[in-house]
Motif scaffolding. Structure first.
Motif: not given
Length: 361
Positions: A197, A217, A219, A244-245, A247-248, A263, A286
Motif C-alpha cells: 500500500a 492498496l 493490507h 486501508l482507510e 492509506r486512502i 483496496v 470494505y
C-alpha cells in the motif's frame, strides 16, 4: 487512524436495473445489481467490539437521525457506483489474471520466468477473459526473499512491453518499488498494484502520483519474510479497514484521487487461518471505504488449511468458492490464476442470480 463505528451492508439479493431503491426494498451495493436490506453496525471501544444487525429503516431513522456523521458518509460510500478503472466499468466482477515472472512464487514459480513464456501466458489469460493482467517480478509469498530493483526490472519490463503491443487487456504491475513503478508506467502498464500500500519504498507515493495511474492498496502486516510468524490483531476485520482507510487518506494527501484507488484486504498476508476466514466473511464492510474492492485468494494456503490440499495447483475448486464468496458480497475485482474456470463460475453465478442469460452479452 481508528474509528469508533463501522457499517457493513448485509442481506443481499439481486434486483433488476429498474428496481425501486428505498429502505424497504433495499439499496444498491456500489452501483451493482445487488441490493442490501440490512446493516451490521460495529462499535469499537478500545479492545472491545460490539456488533448488532439493524434494518435500513432503523438505520436511517435512529442512527443517522442522531447525526452520526461517519455513518451517513458510509451509507453514501456503500451505495455510490464506482467510476471506471483505467476505462474498465466495474458494474460486475472483473477478472485479474496473474503472471508471476519469478522462479519462486508459491503456485507457479518457474513456469513463466522467461519473457516469451510470460507473454504467451498473458495472451492466453486475455483470451480466456482476463480484464486485467497482473505482472509481478518479486514473490511476496510468506518467507520470500527480497529481489533487487534491477533484477525485478529485467524480469517484468520485457513482458509489459511484449503484452502492450499484442493485447487490449489492461496491464497492472505488481511491485513495491518506486523505480519499477516508474519504468512499468513508461513501458505501458495501466495500473499499479502494491502489496505494501505504498509504504515499503519511501519514494513510491510520489512516483505513483506522478504516473497518474490507478493504484491498488493492499493490507499486509509485516514483511513477506516474517509476516506470518505471529500476526496479531485486536479485531482483524476492523484493523484492516482502519489501515486501508488511512492509506486512502495518505494517497489523497499526496495528490492521488480516491477515484483512482482500489483496496485489497490482503488474504494470506500477515494473517492466520482464522484471520483470513473472518475477512472473507466480512468483505462487504470494505465498500464503506468508497472505492472498488479486490479479492486475491486464488490457490492460497487457507484452502489447504480448510480442505487439506497441499499442492497449490489442486486448489482450483477452493479458489472458485472464494471468488464466488467475494462476488456475492459485491467485490469488483477477483485476482486469480485460473481465469477460464473463474469466468465460467462467475457467468453461471450471475445468470442464476438474475434468472436470465441476457447478462452474459
Amino acid at each position: 487512524m481508528q474509528r469508533s463505528s463501522y457499517v457493513r451492508p448485509i442481506g443481499f439479493y439481486p434486483a433488476p436495473p429498474d428496481a425501486e431503491e428505498n429502505v424497504f426494498s433495499g439499496l444498491p451495493l456500489a452501483g451493482q445489481p445487488l441490493r442490501f436490506t440490512a446493516l451490521e453496525i460495529a462499535r469499537r471501544d478500545g479492545v472491545h467490539v460490539k456488533r448488532r444487525v439493524i434494518s435500513l429503516e432503523e438505520a436511517i431513522e435512529r442512527e443517522w437521525g442522531r447525526g452520526t456523521l461517519d455513518a451517513a458518509q458510509d451509507l453514501e460510500a456503500i451505495t455510490a457506483a464506482r467510476p471506471r478503472l483505467a476505462g474498465l466499468a466495474l458494474d460486475r466482477p472483473r477478472l485479474m489474471g496473474i503472471i508471476n515472472v519469478t522462479p519462486d512464487s508459491f503456485s507457479d514459480g518457474g513456469l513463466h520466468d522467461a519473457a516469451e513464456a510470460a507473454i504467451a501466458h498473458g495472451l492466453k489469460l486475455a483470451a480466456e477473459g482476463a480484464d486485467i493482467i497482473d505482472i509481478g517480478g518479486e514473490s511476496t509469498r510468506p518467507g520470500a526473499d527480497y529481489v533487487p530493483v534491477e533484477e525485478e526490472l529485467r524480469r517484468v519490463i520485457p513482458v509489459i512491453e511484449g503484452l502492450r503491443a499484442r493485447t487490449e487487456a489492461l496491464i497492472s504491475i505488481d511491485t513495491r518499488k518506486a523505480e519499477v513503478m516508474r519504468r512499468a508506467a513508461v513501458a505501458g502498464a495501466d495500473i499499479l498494484n502494491d502489496v505494501s500500500a505504498l509504504t515499503h519504498d519511501p519514494a513510491a507515493m510520489a512516483v505513483a502520483a506522478e504516473t497518474g495511474l490507478p493504484v491498488i492498496l493492499m493490507h499486509a502486516q509485516g514483511d513477506p519474510r516474517t509476516m506470518n510468524d505471529d500476526p496479531q490483531y485486536t479485531d482483524v476485520v476492523l484493523d484492516v479497514f482502519d489501515f486501508l482507510e488511512s492509506r486512502i487518506a495518505a494517497c489523497e494527501a499526496a495528490g492521488i484521487p480516491r477515484a483512482k484507488l482500489v483496496v485489497d484486504p490482503g488474504i494470506g498476508f500477515g494473517k492466520h487461518l482464522h484471520h483470513n476466514v473472518a475477512v472473507l466473511a466480512s468483505l462487504s464492510l470494505y465498500h464503506a471505504l468508497g472505492v472498488p474492492v479486490l479479492l486475491g485468494a486464488s490457490r492460497k494456503k487457507l484452502i489447504d488449511h480448510i480442505s487439506d490440499v497441499p499442492n497449490p495447483r489442486d486448489r482450483v475448486p477452493g479458489s472458485l468458492a472464494a471468488a464466488l464468496a467475494g462476488a456475492s458480497q459485491g467485490v469488483q475485482i477477483v485476482r486469480v490464476h485460473d481465469v477460464a474456470a473463474t469466468r465460467q463460475a462467475l457467468n453461471v453465478w450471475r445468470a442464476a442470480l438474475a434468472g436470465s442469460d441476457k447478462i452474459l452479452a
